[in-house]
Enzyme design. Structure first.
Site, PDB file in Angstrom:
ATOM      1  N   GLY A  86       0.855  -1.188   0.000  1.00 25.20           N
ATOM      2  CA  GLY A  86       0.000   0.000   0.000  1.00 25.20           C
ATOM      3  C   GLY A  86       0.884   1.229   0.000  1.00 25.20           C
TER       4      GLY A  86
ATOM      5  CD  GLN B  68       3.416   5.862   2.871  1.00 21.16           C
ATOM      6  OE1 GLN B  68       2.493   5.320   2.301  1.00 21.16           O
ATOM      7  NE2 GLN B  68       4.369   5.170   3.476  1.00 21.16           N
TER       8      GLN B  68
ATOM      9  CB  CYS C 286       5.109   2.324   7.835  1.00 24.36           C
ATOM     10  SG  CYS C 286       4.633   3.797   6.910  1.00 24.36           S
ATOM     11  CG  LEU C 287       6.861   1.171   1.932  1.00 24.04           C
ATOM     12  CD1 LEU C 287       6.223   1.443   0.577  1.00 24.04           C
ATOM     13  CD2 LEU C 287       8.041   0.219   1.804  1.00 24.04           C
TER      14      LEU C 287
ATOM     15  CG  HIS D 116      -0.670   1.365   7.377  1.00 23.34           C
ATOM     16  ND1 HIS D 116       0.280   0.942   8.277  1.00 23.34           N
ATOM     17  CD2 HIS D 116       0.006   2.109   6.455  1.00 23.34           C
ATOM     18  CE1 HIS D 116       1.470   1.421   7.921  1.00 23.34           C
ATOM     19  NE2 HIS D 116       1.330   2.136   6.819  1.00 23.34           N
ATOM     20  CD  GLU D 117      -1.316   2.422   2.773  1.00 22.88           C
ATOM     21  OE1 GLU D 117      -0.790   3.544   2.809  1.00 22.88           O
ATOM     22  OE2 GLU D 117      -0.656   1.380   2.911  1.00 22.88           O
TER      23      GLU D 117
ATOM     24  CG  HIS E 200       0.294   6.897   5.619  1.00 24.41           C
ATOM     25  ND1 HIS E 200       1.443   7.343   6.248  1.00 24.41           N
ATOM     26  CD2 HIS E 200       0.503   5.579   5.378  1.00 24.41           C
ATOM     27  CE1 HIS E 200       2.299   6.328   6.377  1.00 24.41           C
ATOM     28  NE2 HIS E 200       1.749   5.248   5.871  1.00 24.41           N
TER      29      HIS E 200
HETATM   30  O1  GNR Z   1       4.085  -2.542   2.669  1.00 23.37           O
HETATM   31  C1  GNR Z   1       3.457  -2.387   3.710  1.00 23.37           C
HETATM   32  N1  GNR Z   1       3.149  -3.460   4.481  1.00 23.37           N
HETATM   33  C2  GNR Z   1       2.280  -3.418   5.554  1.00 23.37           C
HETATM   34  C3  GNR Z   1       2.265  -4.490   6.421  1.00 23.37           C
HETATM   35  C4  GNR Z   1       1.403  -4.505   7.485  1.00 23.37           C
HETATM   36  C5  GNR Z   1       0.554  -3.450   7.704  1.00 23.37           C
HETATM   37  C6  GNR Z   1       0.570  -2.363   6.867  1.00 23.37           C
HETATM   38  C7  GNR Z   1       1.419  -2.337   5.791  1.00 23.37           C
HETATM   39  S1  GNR Z   1       1.435  -0.976   4.717  1.00 23.37           S
HETATM   40  C8  GNR Z   1       3.085  -1.016   4.152  1.00 23.37           C
HETATM   41  C9  GNR Z   1       3.307   0.026   3.073  1.00 23.37           C
HETATM   42  C10 GNR Z   1       3.081   1.396   3.659  1.00 23.37           C
HETATM   43  O2  GNR Z   1       3.844   1.969   4.390  1.00 23.37           O
HETATM   44  N2  GNR Z   1       1.942   1.974   3.349  1.00 23.37           N
HETATM   45  O3  GNR Z   1       1.640   3.187   3.857  1.00 23.37           O
HETATM   46 NI    NI Z   2       2.690   3.321   5.741  1.00 23.86          NI
END
Ligand code: GNR
Ligand code: NI
Length: 189
Positions: A46, A51, A94-95, A136-137, A140
């Site tokens: 995601g 980001q 999270c990236l 999670h997205e 952000h």
């Molecule tokens: O790649 C991602 N893996 C992930 C694993 C568990 C819960 C959420 C994520 S999202 C993350 C990519 C990211 O930072 N998206 O904002």
């Molecule tokens: Ni993230």
């Protein structure tokens, strides 16, 4: 298409609230496509526009697991319209918080309303990893990172390590040392 640089915490842009998009036009579709390419290259499942430094309410996802295979999903102005009372815990990454992982508790299932890549309103029932990831997205887009859901002690420890890693990288770059790839230690001097 283009691979865009991903911001890492602590960065003030990751703490800001993103603005809704007025319409899904060609320019926004180009952003969505660039975000998808950036996400695949990372690799991630995601990515949210802030980001990559764009404070617009746009996310992309592609969950590829045995239970759920979504294919690429593009969502503008995503909104959670229903969330289950029961929660699940999932170890998130999270990236923008590279190399750190923590258990986060969120509603087990959600229903999300959004505009797709053609600007058509859609609703999707999400469960499992897709549910976790879409929440999670959307976080952000409101300036919230997964580390905001854990204890302040753990959060501050992670932020301190991220800052230290960035400073070491900057110092190495200033000295002309080659950058280490993620998950790779710097070459011996
Ligand atoms: O790649 C991602 N893996 C992930 C694993 C568990 C819960 C959420 C994520 S999202 C993350 C990519 C990211 O930072 N998206 O904002
Ligand atoms: Ni993230």
């Amino acid at each position: 298409m283009a691979i865009l640089p991903i911001l890492t915490a602590p960065d003030p842009r990751l703490k800001k609230k993103s603005l809704p998009v007025a319409a899904v036009d060609d320019e926004l579709r180009r952003l969505m496509d660039d975000m998808l390419e950036t996400m695949y290259a990372a690799p991630g499942i995601g990515l949210a526009a802030p980001q990559v430094g764009v404070l617009k309410r746009v996310i992309v996802l592609d969950i590829d697991r045995e239970e759920v295979k979504t294919g690429p999903l593009f969502m503008a102005n995503p909104e959670i319209v229903e969330a289950s009372d029961d929660d699940v815990s999932y170890e998130e990454g999270c990236l923008s918080v590279p190399e750190h992982y923590s258990d986060v508790v969120r509603p087990a299932t959600v229903r999300v309303r959004y505009l797709d890549r053609d600007g058509v309103q859609q609703e999707m029932a999400c469960e499992g990893l897709l549910s976790t990831c879409v929440q999670h997205e959307i976080d952000h887009l409101d300036g919230i990172l997964f580390i905001d859901h854990i204890s302040a002690l753990k959060r501050n420890m992670i932020l301190r390590k991220l800052l230290k890693a960035r400073k070491e990288k900057e110092r190495d770059a200033a000295e002309g040392k080659p950058a280490a790839k993620p998950n790779e230690t710097a070459p011996a001097p």
